[in-house]
Design a protein around this motif. Structure first.
Motif, PDB file in Angstrom:
ATOM      1  N   MET A 168      25.378  40.923  41.979  1.00  0.00           N
ATOM      2  CA  MET A 168      26.566  40.126  42.281  1.00  0.00           C
ATOM      3  C   MET A 168      27.166  40.593  43.615  1.00  0.00           C
ATOM      4  SD  MET A 168      30.124  39.705  40.083  1.00  0.00           S
ATOM      5  CE  MET A 168      29.237  39.115  38.630  1.00  0.00           C
ATOM      6  N   ASP A 169      27.298  39.654  44.550  1.00  0.00           N
ATOM      7  CA  ASP A 169      27.851  40.023  45.847  1.00  0.00           C
ATOM      8  C   ASP A 169      29.370  40.156  45.768  1.00  0.00           C
ATOM      9  OD1 ASP A 169      28.738  37.432  45.655  1.00  0.00           O
ATOM     10  OD2 ASP A 169      27.333  36.637  47.135  1.00  0.00           O
ATOM     11  N   VAL A 170      29.956  40.598  46.887  1.00  0.00           N
ATOM     12  CA  VAL A 170      31.396  40.848  46.915  1.00  0.00           C
ATOM     13  C   VAL A 170      32.189  39.558  46.717  1.00  0.00           C
ATOM     14  CG1 VAL A 170      33.285  41.702  48.347  1.00  0.00           C
ATOM     15  CG2 VAL A 170      31.056  42.843  48.407  1.00  0.00           C
ATOM     16  N   ARG A 171      31.748  38.488  47.331  1.00  0.00           N
ATOM     17  CA  ARG A 171      32.475  37.221  47.215  1.00  0.00           C
ATOM     18  C   ARG A 171      32.488  36.736  45.770  1.00  0.00           C
ATOM     19  NH1 ARG A 171      31.231  31.582  50.536  1.00  0.00           N
ATOM     20  NH2 ARG A 171      32.829  30.324  49.465  1.00  0.00           N
ATOM     21  N   THR A 172      31.346  36.798  45.113  1.00  0.00           N
ATOM     22  CA  THR A 172      31.287  36.374  43.715  1.00  0.00           C
ATOM     23  C   THR A 172      32.159  37.254  42.825  1.00  0.00           C
ATOM     24  OG1 THR A 172      29.017  35.591  44.052  1.00  0.00           O
ATOM     25  CG2 THR A 172      29.752  35.911  41.782  1.00  0.00           C
ATOM     26  N   ALA A 173      32.124  38.566  43.090  1.00  0.00           N
ATOM     27  CA  ALA A 173      32.951  39.483  42.302  1.00  0.00           C
ATOM     28  C   ALA A 173      34.430  39.182  42.478  1.00  0.00           C
ATOM     29  CB  ALA A 173      32.652  40.924  42.708  1.00  0.00           C
ATOM     30  N   LEU A 174      34.854  38.861  43.690  1.00  0.00           N
ATOM     31  CA  LEU A 174      36.249  38.530  43.935  1.00  0.00           C
ATOM     32  C   LEU A 174      36.639  37.228  43.240  1.00  0.00           C
ATOM     33  CD1 LEU A 174      36.615  39.452  47.725  1.00  0.00           C
ATOM     34  CD2 LEU A 174      37.562  40.677  45.753  1.00  0.00           C
ATOM     35  N   GLU A 175      35.735  36.252  43.262  1.00  0.00           N
ATOM     36  CA  GLU A 175      36.025  34.985  42.589  1.00  0.00           C
ATOM     37  C   GLU A 175      36.165  35.187  41.083  1.00  0.00           C
ATOM     38  OE1 GLU A 175      32.892  32.400  43.703  1.00  0.00           O
ATOM     39  OE2 GLU A 175      33.720  31.947  45.702  1.00  0.00           O
ATOM     40  N   VAL A 176      35.260  35.963  40.508  1.00  0.00           N
ATOM     41  CA  VAL A 176      35.332  36.230  39.067  1.00  0.00           C
ATOM     42  C   VAL A 176      36.623  36.963  38.733  1.00  0.00           C
ATOM     43  CG1 VAL A 176      34.284  37.515  37.185  1.00  0.00           C
ATOM     44  CG2 VAL A 176      32.835  36.214  38.749  1.00  0.00           C
ATOM     45  N   THR A 177      36.968  37.956  39.557  1.00  0.00           N
ATOM     46  CA  THR A 177      38.199  38.713  39.323  1.00  0.00           C
ATOM     47  C   THR A 177      39.427  37.819  39.423  1.00  0.00           C
ATOM     48  OG1 THR A 177      37.156  40.698  40.234  1.00  0.00           O
ATOM     49  CG2 THR A 177      39.557  40.688  40.070  1.00  0.00           C
ATOM     50  N   LEU A 178      39.425  36.918  40.397  1.00  0.00           N
ATOM     51  CA  LEU A 178      40.558  36.025  40.611  1.00  0.00           C
ATOM     52  C   LEU A 178      40.778  35.115  39.409  1.00  0.00           C
ATOM     53  CD1 LEU A 178      42.743  34.911  42.521  1.00  0.00           C
ATOM     54  CD2 LEU A 178      41.015  33.324  43.405  1.00  0.00           C
ATOM     55  N   PHE A 179      39.706  34.607  38.840  1.00  0.00           N
ATOM     56  CA  PHE A 179      39.832  33.675  37.724  1.00  0.00           C
ATOM     57  C   PHE A 179      40.096  34.393  36.396  1.00  0.00           C
ATOM     58  CE2 PHE A 179      37.440  30.872  40.655  1.00  0.00           C
ATOM     59  CZ  PHE A 179      38.298  29.780  40.633  1.00  0.00           C
ATOM     60  N   VAL A 180      39.575  35.595  36.257  1.00  0.00           N
ATOM     61  CA  VAL A 180      39.715  36.309  34.989  1.00  0.00           C
ATOM     62  C   VAL A 180      41.007  37.109  34.911  1.00  0.00           C
ATOM     63  CG1 VAL A 180      38.686  38.116  33.550  1.00  0.00           C
ATOM     64  CG2 VAL A 180      37.228  36.412  34.637  1.00  0.00           C
ATOM     65  N   ALA A 181      41.517  37.537  36.065  1.00  0.00           N
ATOM     66  CA  ALA A 181      42.693  38.420  36.081  1.00  0.00           C
ATOM     67  C   ALA A 181      43.898  37.847  35.345  1.00  0.00           C
ATOM     68  CB  ALA A 181      43.056  38.759  37.524  1.00  0.00           C
ATOM     69  N   PRO A 182      44.287  36.570  35.532  1.00  0.00           N
ATOM     70  CA  PRO A 182      45.461  36.070  34.795  1.00  0.00           C
ATOM     71  C   PRO A 182      45.306  36.166  33.278  1.00  0.00           C
ATOM     72  CG  PRO A 182      44.889  34.586  36.587  1.00  0.00           C
ATOM     73  CD  PRO A 182      43.767  35.571  36.487  1.00  0.00           C
ATOM     74  N   ALA A 183      44.119  35.843  32.776  1.00  0.00           N
ATOM     75  CA  ALA A 183      43.903  35.933  31.332  1.00  0.00           C
ATOM     76  C   ALA A 183      43.967  37.381  30.856  1.00  0.00           C
ATOM     77  CB  ALA A 183      42.548  35.324  30.962  1.00  0.00           C
ATOM     78  N   LEU A 184      43.395  38.303  31.640  1.00  0.00           N
ATOM     79  CA  LEU A 184      43.446  39.717  31.267  1.00  0.00           C
ATOM     80  C   LEU A 184      44.876  40.252  31.279  1.00  0.00           C
ATOM     81  CD1 LEU A 184      40.316  41.131  33.144  1.00  0.00           C
ATOM     82  CD2 LEU A 184      40.541  40.548  30.725  1.00  0.00           C
ATOM     83  N   VAL A 185      45.671  39.814  32.263  1.00  0.00           N
ATOM     84  CA  VAL A 185      47.071  40.259  32.328  1.00  0.00           C
ATOM     85  C   VAL A 185      47.845  39.760  31.116  1.00  0.00           C
ATOM     86  CG1 VAL A 185      49.229  40.019  33.613  1.00  0.00           C
ATOM     87  CG2 VAL A 185      47.089  40.469  34.832  1.00  0.00           C
ATOM     88  N   LEU A 186      47.668  38.493  30.774  1.00  0.00           N
ATOM     89  CA  LEU A 186      48.356  37.942  29.601  1.00  0.00           C
ATOM     90  C   LEU A 186      47.926  38.656  28.332  1.00  0.00           C
ATOM     91  CD1 LEU A 186      48.249  34.106  30.390  1.00  0.00           C
ATOM     92  CD2 LEU A 186      50.229  35.624  30.493  1.00  0.00           C
ATOM     93  N   MET A 187      46.634  38.929  28.196  1.00  0.00           N
ATOM     94  CA  MET A 187      46.145  39.633  27.020  1.00  0.00           C
ATOM     95  C   MET A 187      46.724  41.040  26.944  1.00  0.00           C
ATOM     96  SD  MET A 187      42.208  40.376  25.840  1.00  0.00           S
ATOM     97  CE  MET A 187      41.893  38.627  25.665  1.00  0.00           C
TER      98      MET A 187
END
Length: 311
Positions: free
Chosen positions: A1-20
C-alpha cells in the motif's frame, strides 16, 4: 500500500474510529474503572473495593433472576418469531391481493419508537379499563385482577408477547429478502417432478434460507440480551422483579439507588455475557456460512431438490 492509498484509507476510517472511541471504547473503560470503587456518582473515586462489587452482583438473587429472564426472552423470541416469520414471509412472497399493504402492516410495529409502542400497550393492558380486559369481559372470560403486567406469574409472558408483536416485522422482512435469492427454477423443477408445495419449501426454500435465519437469530439474541426500553416502559422490571433484565437492574442500582459501582460492575458483566455468546455463536453457527464453498453449496442444493421430489 502506497502513501497516498494509506492516507485515503486513514481519512475515510478516522471519523468512524473517533466516534467508536468516544461513544464505545471510552464508556466501557470508564465503567470498568468505576466497577472497582464504591461510588455514589459524585466526588472523587477514593473507596476502592476491588472485586466486591462483582461479588455483590453475581450473588444477587435479583441479578440472577435478571440473567434468567434475559435467557428466557432470547429462547422465546426465537421460538415464537422464527416460525411465525417464516409462515408470514411465505404468504407475503406469493402473489396475493393487497400484498404491499400487508407487508406495510407487518413492518409498522418494528419502525414504531419503543416509547410509543410501550405506552400504547400499557393503555391496552390496563386492568378492567383496558381494551383487552373489556374484550375478555364481553366474551365472558376472566382477566387478572392486578392486570397482565401487574401479576408476577403473567408479567414476563405478557412482555414476551408484546416483544414478539414489536419485532416480528424485522424477521419477516429479512426472510422475505432471503427468499428473493432462492432460484425459482429449483421450486419449479421440484413441482414439475411432483413435489408438493410444503415439501418444496421444506427441502429447498428453508435450507437455502439458513444463512438468513442464522443472521436474524444472532441479531435477535443480542437484542434480547441488551433489552431495556420496552421492559422499562411496560413494567420497570416489576412486579416484584418478575421482569427484571440485566439492563433494568443496572439502571435501578445506578440512578435509583446511587450504587454506581455495582451498576458499573453489572454493565461489565452484561458486556462480557453478550460478547461471549456472540463469539460462541460466530464460532459454531455463523462460521458455517463462511466455510462452505460454492461447489458444496451447489451439491447441497441438488440434494435438497432430489429430497423434495422423492420425500
Amino acid at each position: 500500500m502506497d502513501v497516498r492509498t494509506a492516507l485515503e484509507v486513514t481519512l475515510f476510517v478516522a471519523p468512524a474510529l473517533v466516534l467508536m472511541a468516544v461513544f464505545i471504547v471510552w464508556p466501557v473503560l470508564r465503567a470498568v474503572q468505576w466497577s472497582f470503587f464504591r461510588w455514589k456518582g459524585y466526588g472523587p473515586l477514593e473507596d476502592f473495593v476491588g472485586l466486591r462489587n462483582y461479588v455483590s452482583v453475581l450473588t444477587s438473587e435479583v441479578f440472577q433472576g435478571a440473567v434468567l429472564h434475559n435467557l428466557i426472552i432470547v429462547v422465546a423470541s426465537i421460538a415464537i418469531q422464527l416460525p411465525l416469520g417464516l409462515l408470514i414471509a411465505l404468504l407475503l412472497n406469493r402473489r396475493i391481493r393487497g400484498r404491499a399493504a400487508l407487508r406495510t402492516i407487518i413492518f409498522v410495529p418494528y419502525v414504531l419508537a419503543e416509547v410509543i409502542a410501550g405506552v400504547v400497550w400499557v393503555q391496552l393492558l390496563q386492568p378492567q379499563y383496558g381494551i383487552i380486559d373489556q374484550w375478555l369481559g364481553a366474551l365472558g372470560l376472566p382477566s387478572p385482577e392486578q392486570g397482565w403486567l401487574g401479576t408476577p406469574d403473567l408479567a414476563l409472558g405478557t412482555v414476551i408477547v408484546v416483544l414478539s408483536w414489536k419485532y416480528l416485522g424485522m424477521a419477516v422482512i429479512l426472510l422475505l429478502a432471503g427468499m428473493q435469492g432462492v432460484p425459482d427454477e429449483l421450486s419449479e423443477a421440484a413441482q414439475i417432478d411432483g413435489a408438493s408445495y410444503w415439501r418444496t419449501q421444506w427441502h429447498i426454500t428453508f435450507p437455502l434460507l439458513g444463512p438468513t435465519m442464522r443472521t436474524w437469530a444472532f441479531l435477535s439474541m443480542i437484542g434480547s440480551l441488551q433489552l431495556f426500553d420496552m421492559v422499562w416502559i411496560l413494567t420497570k422490571g416489576g412486579p416484584a422483579n418478575a421482569t427484571t433484565t440485566m439492563a433494568t437492574f443496572l439502571l435501578t442500582e445506578g440512578q435509583r439507588r446511587s450504587n454506581y459501582g455495582i451498576a458499573s460492575a453489572a454493565s461489565v458483566v452484561l458486556f462480557v455475557v453478550a460478547l461471549v455468546l456472540a463469539l460462541l455463536y460466530q464460532r459454531f453457527i455463523l462460521s458455517r456460512d463462511n466455510t462452505v464453498d460454492r461447489p458444496a453449496k451447489t451439491r447441497r442444493t441438488r440434494r435438497s431438490t432430489r429430497k423434495a421430489v422423492t420425500a
